[in-house]
Design a protein around this motif. Structure first.
Motif, mmCIF file in Angstrom:
data_model
loop_
_atom_site.group_PDB
_atom_site.id
_atom_site.type_symbol
_atom_site.label_atom_id
_atom_site.label_comp_id
_atom_site.label_asym_id
_atom_site.label_seq_id
_atom_site.Cartn_x
_atom_site.Cartn_y
_atom_site.Cartn_z
ATOM 1 N N LYS A 34 44.206 6.016 72.804
ATOM 2 C CA LYS A 34 45.569 5.538 72.523
ATOM 3 C C LYS A 34 45.721 4.033 72.697
ATOM 4 O O LYS A 34 46.597 3.417 72.102
ATOM 5 C CB LYS A 34 46.590 6.311 73.341
ATOM 6 C CG LYS A 34 46.556 6.077 74.827
ATOM 7 C CD LYS A 34 47.700 6.829 75.488
ATOM 8 C CE LYS A 34 47.742 6.518 76.953
ATOM 9 N NZ LYS A 34 48.998 6.832 77.583
ATOM 10 N N GLY A 46 40.080 -0.303 86.442
ATOM 11 C CA GLY A 46 39.490 0.450 87.545
ATOM 12 C C GLY A 46 38.238 -0.197 88.084
ATOM 13 O O GLY A 46 38.263 -1.330 88.601
ATOM 14 N N CYS A 47 37.126 0.519 87.922
ATOM 15 C CA CYS A 47 35.843 0.119 88.523
ATOM 16 C C CYS A 47 35.495 -1.355 88.253
ATOM 17 O O CYS A 47 35.205 -2.106 89.187
ATOM 18 C CB CYS A 47 34.686 0.948 87.967
ATOM 19 S SG CYS A 47 35.070 2.660 87.601
ATOM 20 N N ILE A 184 40.957 2.931 97.002
ATOM 21 C CA ILE A 184 41.654 1.826 96.336
ATOM 22 C C ILE A 184 42.309 0.911 97.364
ATOM 23 O O ILE A 184 42.194 -0.317 97.292
ATOM 24 C CB ILE A 184 42.712 2.359 95.336
ATOM 25 C CG1 ILE A 184 42.004 3.031 94.154
ATOM 26 C CG2 ILE A 184 43.638 1.239 94.849
ATOM 27 C CD1 ILE A 184 42.919 3.584 93.095
ATOM 28 N N GLY A 311 35.789 14.957 83.396
ATOM 29 C CA GLY A 311 36.253 13.745 84.084
ATOM 30 C C GLY A 311 37.450 13.972 84.983
ATOM 31 O O GLY A 311 37.650 15.056 85.540
ATOM 32 N N TYR A 351 33.379 0.034 97.693
ATOM 33 C CA TYR A 351 32.757 -1.288 97.489
ATOM 34 C C TYR A 351 33.393 -2.385 98.343
ATOM 35 O O TYR A 351 33.567 -3.508 97.894
ATOM 36 C CB TYR A 351 32.817 -1.658 96.004
ATOM 37 C CG TYR A 351 31.965 -0.737 95.160
ATOM 38 C CD1 TYR A 351 30.669 -1.070 94.822
ATOM 39 C CD2 TYR A 351 32.457 0.490 94.728
ATOM 40 C CE1 TYR A 351 29.884 -0.212 94.066
ATOM 41 C CE2 TYR A 351 31.677 1.354 93.982
ATOM 42 C CZ TYR A 351 30.394 0.992 93.659
ATOM 43 O OH TYR A 351 29.615 1.850 92.916
HETATM 44 P P1 FAD Z 1 39.727 7.551 82.157
HETATM 45 O O1 FAD Z 1 38.786 6.466 82.476
HETATM 46 O O2 FAD Z 1 41.032 7.573 82.842
HETATM 47 O O3 FAD Z 1 39.951 7.471 80.582
HETATM 48 C C1 FAD Z 1 40.853 8.296 79.928
HETATM 49 C C2 FAD Z 1 41.230 7.631 78.619
HETATM 50 O O4 FAD Z 1 41.943 8.576 77.826
HETATM 51 C C3 FAD Z 1 42.153 6.441 78.779
HETATM 52 O O5 FAD Z 1 41.650 5.330 78.083
HETATM 53 C C4 FAD Z 1 43.478 6.897 78.169
HETATM 54 O O6 FAD Z 1 44.200 5.858 77.544
HETATM 55 C C5 FAD Z 1 42.988 7.899 77.148
HETATM 56 N N1 FAD Z 1 43.990 8.898 76.756
HETATM 57 C C6 FAD Z 1 44.736 9.670 77.583
HETATM 58 N N2 FAD Z 1 45.493 10.525 76.864
HETATM 59 C C7 FAD Z 1 45.218 10.265 75.557
HETATM 60 C C8 FAD Z 1 45.656 10.832 74.343
HETATM 61 N N3 FAD Z 1 46.533 11.854 74.300
HETATM 62 N N4 FAD Z 1 45.175 10.319 73.179
HETATM 63 C C9 FAD Z 1 44.284 9.300 73.192
HETATM 64 N N5 FAD Z 1 43.813 8.744 74.316
HETATM 65 C C10 FAD Z 1 44.272 9.239 75.486
HETATM 66 N N6 FAD Z 1 35.150 5.238 89.966
HETATM 67 C C11 FAD Z 1 33.866 4.993 90.321
HETATM 68 O O7 FAD Z 1 33.003 5.859 90.136
HETATM 69 N N7 FAD Z 1 33.506 3.779 90.851
HETATM 70 C C12 FAD Z 1 34.395 2.806 91.094
HETATM 71 O O8 FAD Z 1 34.040 1.735 91.574
HETATM 72 C C13 FAD Z 1 35.753 3.052 90.765
HETATM 73 N N8 FAD Z 1 36.676 2.101 90.979
HETATM 74 C C14 FAD Z 1 37.976 2.347 90.622
HETATM 75 C C15 FAD Z 1 38.916 1.368 90.882
HETATM 76 C C16 FAD Z 1 40.242 1.572 90.554
HETATM 77 C C17 FAD Z 1 41.259 0.502 90.833
HETATM 78 C C18 FAD Z 1 40.628 2.791 89.915
HETATM 79 C C19 FAD Z 1 42.052 3.009 89.499
HETATM 80 C C20 FAD Z 1 39.692 3.778 89.652
HETATM 81 C C21 FAD Z 1 38.359 3.566 90.018
HETATM 82 N N9 FAD Z 1 37.383 4.540 89.814
HETATM 83 C C22 FAD Z 1 36.085 4.299 90.188
HETATM 84 C C23 FAD Z 1 37.705 5.837 89.208
HETATM 85 C C24 FAD Z 1 37.309 5.840 87.710
HETATM 86 O O9 FAD Z 1 37.979 4.796 87.050
HETATM 87 C C25 FAD Z 1 37.648 7.173 87.072
HETATM 88 O O10 FAD Z 1 37.066 8.222 87.812
HETATM 89 C C26 FAD Z 1 37.137 7.230 85.654
HETATM 90 O O11 FAD Z 1 37.682 6.207 84.862
HETATM 91 C C27 FAD Z 1 37.456 8.585 85.014
HETATM 92 O O12 FAD Z 1 36.965 8.600 83.717
HETATM 93 P P2 FAD Z 1 37.603 9.524 82.585
HETATM 94 O O13 FAD Z 1 36.783 9.291 81.372
HETATM 95 O O14 FAD Z 1 37.758 10.903 83.078
HETATM 96 O O15 FAD Z 1 39.085 8.989 82.375
#
Ligand code: FAD
Ligand code: NAD
Length: 466
Positions: A34, A46-47, A184, A311, A351
């Protein structure tokens, strides 16, 4: 209408990795996102950006606190240029998300920008600059998570903020109140503490990073207190109000007394919630569980056989590398392979500095399960490498089965343990004993020697350098 073997909704580390693996396995693949940049939470908010700010603030902290001792004199005052720090972070993010565009092109994955929502189990409408619809034999939901909050908090995203805003502040807070002493809160709290903010952590449980081995919590708390963080555990936050530029947080302490904290920013970091808004799961008949996650079986398959989910939007740790493993797992399952994930061996890392890293069972979990175990622990301060770099906080702790000597858990705190934990994961994947690790040569001088020494300590209390 374009027809695909697989359509993936969400381009985070779960979704984009699944897309690459599906394409590698010869499937016609679509990725729907999106936002205008790929990479999801991890790459955008995030990471990657959090580590960029941790690295920049660490350099500053070193310059202020340690350069003199190293014999480096910098004439004049050392100052933070926050605007430049945030701009560099954004450049790192842009470069990294751009890399995902390249990978999608290279793997011939069709990328659609827009909100994906189910019309039925095989049709997805995409609402972006243009409206379009695609058909897919298989769908992978990888829509991730968003910050969660507490029911009485009104996030104004200016002074009462989540991690997303904390990654792009325009000023260094004078006093940041951090609600939640989890990953966080500690990582971003440390960024701003290093830059000069007073930082007060308010945590509901009786220790920081409460899900990790309690020895890690204890050591990290000691280091944080030394760095003049104000740490308040066993505090239940009950209200957060803004009054002009001031934020007032009220909590009840262990004795039930009301405690008030006043600051200019409040970071709310009390966890994240699975994100399914706009997906229209009902139209596809996909069930959710009682915690708002997409319900999946052991094959990460939903109750609708051609729809999978991975995820942060499904059960388990909310970690980028867990999402990636699941992306590969589902791609290979759809291709008819029989992949496997050992969730016990997904490492967790904080980290901060010192870094904190762990894999396998904690001592508390082993006790609760009634497993008899032995402990080998080795302090970082006993290593020549740690003294050379002046990173003497921390230790490596190995838990091994009392009768078989199999390694059951490894818990580390210290310099670069985020990287060192890979050795423990490898050892445990091959079901190594503590003695196996203790008999492997570890280069000298390295931080990794602490792993060997902890293994020696676990084997027969025969660590060499303590
Ligand atoms: P996400 O990365 O959340 O991606 C989901 C995607 O789906 C998003 O881009 C969203 O826009 C899209 N989306 C949602 N609904 C729709 C829809 N209906 N249509 C189209 N697109 C859609 N994890 C680590 O392992 N190491 C770290 O150092 C770490 N640091 C972090 C630091 C911070 C500040 C935060 C907030 C998180 C951190 N994390 C870390 C956690 C990590 O970011 C998540 O676990 C990871 O991003 C999850 O991946 P995902 O693919 O499941 O979802
Ligand atoms: P978290 O679960 O790590 O920490 C939340 C903390 O808030 C917990 O310690 C919890 O006890 C506390 N809390 C909950 N309610 C509270 C209340 N009412 N008052 C005071 N404290 C309260 O969650 P997070 O730090 O928000 O991170 C969210 C997710 O993002 C985590 O699952 C984490 O895995 C992931 N993440 C990972 C990394 C990493 O791998 N280095 C970094 C950042 C985020």
């Amino acid at each position: 209408m374009n027809i695909y073997d697989v359509a993936i909704i969400g381009s985070g580390p779960g979704g984009y990795v699944a897309a690459i693996r599906c394409a590698q396995l010869g499937m016609k693949t679509a990725l729907i996102e999106k936002y205008s940049t790929l990479g999801g939470t991890c790459l955008n908010v995030g990471c990657i950006p959090s580590k960029a700010l941790l690295d920049s603030s660490h350099h500053y902290d070193d310059a202020v606190k340690h350069f003199k001792e190293h014999g480096i004199d910098i004439p004049g005052d050392i100052k933070v240029n926050l605007e430049q720090m945030i701009a560099r972070k954004q450049a790192v993010v842009d470069q990294t998300t751009g890399g995902i565009d390249f990978l999608m092109k290279k793997n011939k994955v069709d990328v659609y920008e827009g909100l994906g929502s189910f019309k039925d189990a095989t049709h997805i409408s995409i609402d972006g600059k243009e409206k379009t619809e695609i058909e897919a034999k298989n769908v992978i939901i990888a829509t991730g998570s968003k910050p969660s909050s507490l029911p009485f908090i009104k996030l104004d995203k200016e002074r009462i903020i989540t991690s997303t805003e904390a990654l792009k502040l325009k000023e260094i807070p004078k006093h940041m109140i951090v609600i939640g002493g989890g990953v966080i809160g500690l990582e971003l709290g440390q960024v701003y503490r290093r830059l000069g903010s007073e930082v007060t952590i308010v945590e509901y449980m009786d220790r920081l990073i409460p899900t990790m081995d309690s020895a890690l919590s204890k050591e990290l708390t000691k280091v944080f207190k030394k760095a003049k963080f104000k740490v308040n555990v066993s505090h239940k936050v009950k209200s957060v109000e803004r009054n002009g530029n001031e934020v007032i947080v009220k909590a009840d302490n262990k004795k039930g007394e009301e405690v008030e904290f006043k600051g200019d920013y409040c970071l709310v970091s009390v966890g994240r919630r699975p994100y399914t808004d706009g997906l229209n799961l009902d139209s596809a008949g996909v069930k959710m569980d009682d915690r708002g996650r997409v319900e999946v079986n052991g094959h990460l398959q939903t109750n609708v056989p051609n729809i999978y989910a991975i995820g942060d939007v499904v059960k388990g740790a909310m970690l980028a590398h867990k999402a990636e493993e699941e992306g590969v797992f589902v791609a290979e399952t759809i291709a008819g392979q029989k992949p496997h994930i050992d969730y016990n061996l997904i490492p967790g890392v904080v980290y901060t500095w010192p870094e904190v890293a762990a894999v396998g069972k904690t001592e508390e979990e082993l006790k609760e399960a009634g497993v008899s175990y032995k402990v080998g622990q080795f302090p970082m301060r006993a290593l020549g490498r740690s003294r050379a770099s002046m990173d003497t906080d921390g230790f490596v702790k190995i838990l091994a089965d009392a009768s078989t000597d199999e390694v059951l858990g490894v818990h580390m705190i210290g310099a670069r343990v985020a990287d060192l934990i890979a050795e423990a994961v490898t050892a445990m994947e091959f079901r190594a004993s503590a003695e196996d690790i203790s008999r492997m040569s570890h280069a000298h001088p390295t931080y990794a020697e602490a792993v060997k020494e902890a293994a020696l300590a676990a084997t027969d209390d025969r660590a060499l350098h303590v």
